[in-house]
Design an enzyme around this catalytic site. Structure first.
Site, short mmCIF file in Angstrom:
data_model
loop_
_atom_site.label_atom_id
_atom_site.label_comp_id
_atom_site.label_asym_id
_atom_site.label_seq_id
_atom_site.Cartn_x
_atom_site.Cartn_y
_atom_site.Cartn_z
N GLN A 1 60.86 91.75 133.08
CA GLN A 1 61.51 92.80 133.39
C GLN A 1 62.86 92.74 133.89
O GLN A 1 63.28 91.61 134.58
CB GLN A 1 60.73 93.34 134.59
CG GLN A 1 59.60 93.88 134.27
CD GLN A 1 58.31 94.83 135.27
OE1 GLN A 1 57.63 94.98 135.29
NE2 GLN A 1 59.35 94.82 136.46
N SER B 1 57.88 85.57 134.45
CA SER B 1 56.92 86.70 135.04
C SER B 1 56.25 87.38 133.99
O SER B 1 55.40 86.95 133.33
CB SER B 1 57.96 87.71 135.76
OG SER B 1 57.20 88.60 136.66
N LEU B 2 56.90 88.86 133.56
CA LEU B 2 55.99 89.27 132.55
C LEU B 2 56.11 88.81 131.29
O LEU B 2 55.07 88.61 130.56
CB LEU B 2 56.65 90.80 132.33
CG LEU B 2 56.21 91.66 131.04
CD1 LEU B 2 54.67 91.95 131.46
CD2 LEU B 2 57.02 92.89 131.04
N ARG C 1 48.19 95.60 133.86
CA ARG C 1 49.25 95.01 134.96
C ARG C 1 50.17 96.17 135.32
O ARG C 1 50.60 96.33 136.31
CB ARG C 1 49.72 93.81 134.24
CG ARG C 1 50.70 92.98 135.19
CD ARG C 1 51.16 91.73 134.27
NE ARG C 1 51.76 90.73 135.32
CZ ARG C 1 53.27 90.83 135.59
NH1 ARG C 1 53.82 91.80 134.92
NH2 ARG C 1 53.66 89.93 136.34
N GLN D 1 49.38 85.22 139.60
CA GLN D 1 50.88 85.35 139.19
C GLN D 1 51.33 86.70 139.66
O GLN D 1 52.63 86.81 140.33
CB GLN D 1 51.03 85.41 137.88
CG GLN D 1 52.37 85.07 137.40
CD GLN D 1 52.81 86.16 136.22
OE1 GLN D 1 52.51 87.46 136.61
NE2 GLN D 1 53.63 86.12 135.03
#
Length: 317
Positions: free
Chosen positions: A11, A93-94, A118, A251
């Site tokens: 993101q 992350s993502l 998510r 996470q």
């Protein structure tokens, strides 16, 4: 071929028009975005091409949209370099879900299904527990952690991302962020930059998403990775599918140990770091992490032209 690490962005890397050059010219790319629209239930093609940006950036939409574009970039790289196997894969992350697909852990459909759930759970938690994130520039993790441990101020704040030696992202509620930002300034931070995000990602404020997301993952097939993956939560490889499920559930609310992961890849002698997907956030971080005089090359690719250039570099051209 040169020893290559493929890094997938998360993101904050999105922009209007991402993926368009591939989707409008390649039937396989078009088929992938069609699948992602079907699985997510969102008009991802329109959101990626035309927005509006506020709708694309909404967590619920952005997670499947950005992942779909990352997967298209991976698909296109493999077409350019048949048989190419990265020495490492990682995602920020993502972006870690794109890395899981690249390593064969998740199918493209399952990756999109998971990031859609998510996004749904994270948007729910962000609404229930408002917060934000800030970049602290000019202090190391070794300086920030003692400050956090001794900080008895109101509110909640944690380290969310250890991005580079002197770029640490903090996450928490408004009181916690404001108070700790002042502590960091007093300790010599060069700059505190609020991030344009919808909530306090990678903090206890979104931990309510973890059990629900873990339950979703139980229904998804996880395969052993076919290439080395470094995970955000542990900054270590993992081969066991059950352990990977647990790591990926954690996470959401855990620290992203990006700096540690990249340092391991540097130590392993990676020659090319390829940021595969929209934007150049990770390439910018790489330039801060690489030691002075390093011969390693950083390259970003998310268009036919930049991907062709990256393929040539990987091949030693």
């Amino acid at each position: 071929m040169k020893k290559t690490a493929v890094l997938f962005p998360g993101q904050g890397s999105q922009y209007l028009g991402m993926g368009k050059a591939f989707i409008e010219t390649d039937p396989e790319a078009a088929a992938l975005i069609d699948m992602a629209e079907r699985v997510s239930g969102f008009p991802l093609r329109r959101l990626c091409f035309d927005g509006p940006l506020e709708e694309l950036t909404r967590v619920l939409h952005l997670q499947p949209a950005l992942t779909a574009v990352n997967l298209i970039c991976w698909q296109q790289l493999r077409k350019l370099l048949p048989g190419f196997t990265p020495a490492w894969a990682a995602g920020h992350s993502l972006g870690e879900y794109s890395a899981l697909h690249a390593a064969g852990v998740l199918s493209a459909e399952d990756a999109i299904a998971l990031v859609t759930k998510r996004g749904e759970f994270m948007e729910r938690e962000n609404a229930a527990h408002p917060g934000g994130m800030r970049a602290v520039l000019g202090l190391s993790i070794e300086e920030i952690e003692p400050l956090l441990n001794s900080c008895a101020g109101a509110g909640l704040v944690v380290v969310a991302n250890h991005n580079s030696q002197q770029q640490i992202i903090i996450s928490g509620d408004a009181e916690g962020l404001e108070g700790f930002s002042e502590v960091c300034k007093a300790a010599g931070a060069k700059k505190i930059v609020p991030l344009k995000v919808a909530g306090a990602n990678h903090s206890p404020l979104v931990a309510g998403a973890v059990p629900d997301f873990a339950a979703c993952m139980e229904k998804i097939c996880f395969n052993p990775p076919k290439l080395p993956l470094l995970f955000n939560v542990t900054a270590a490889p993992e081969k066991d599918p059950a352990a990977i499920r647990t790591i990926m559930a954690r996470q959401i609310a855990s620290r992203v140990r990006w700096h540690e992961s990249v340092c391991q890849m540097i130590a392993d002698g990676v020659e090319v770091f390829l940021e595969l997907g929209p934007g150049s956030v990770l390439t910018g971080l790489m330039k801060k992490i690489l030691p002075a005089g390093s011969a390693a090359v950083c390259v970003q690719a998310d268009s036919p032209e930049s991907l062709a250039k990256a393929a040539q570099i990987i091949q030693g051209g």
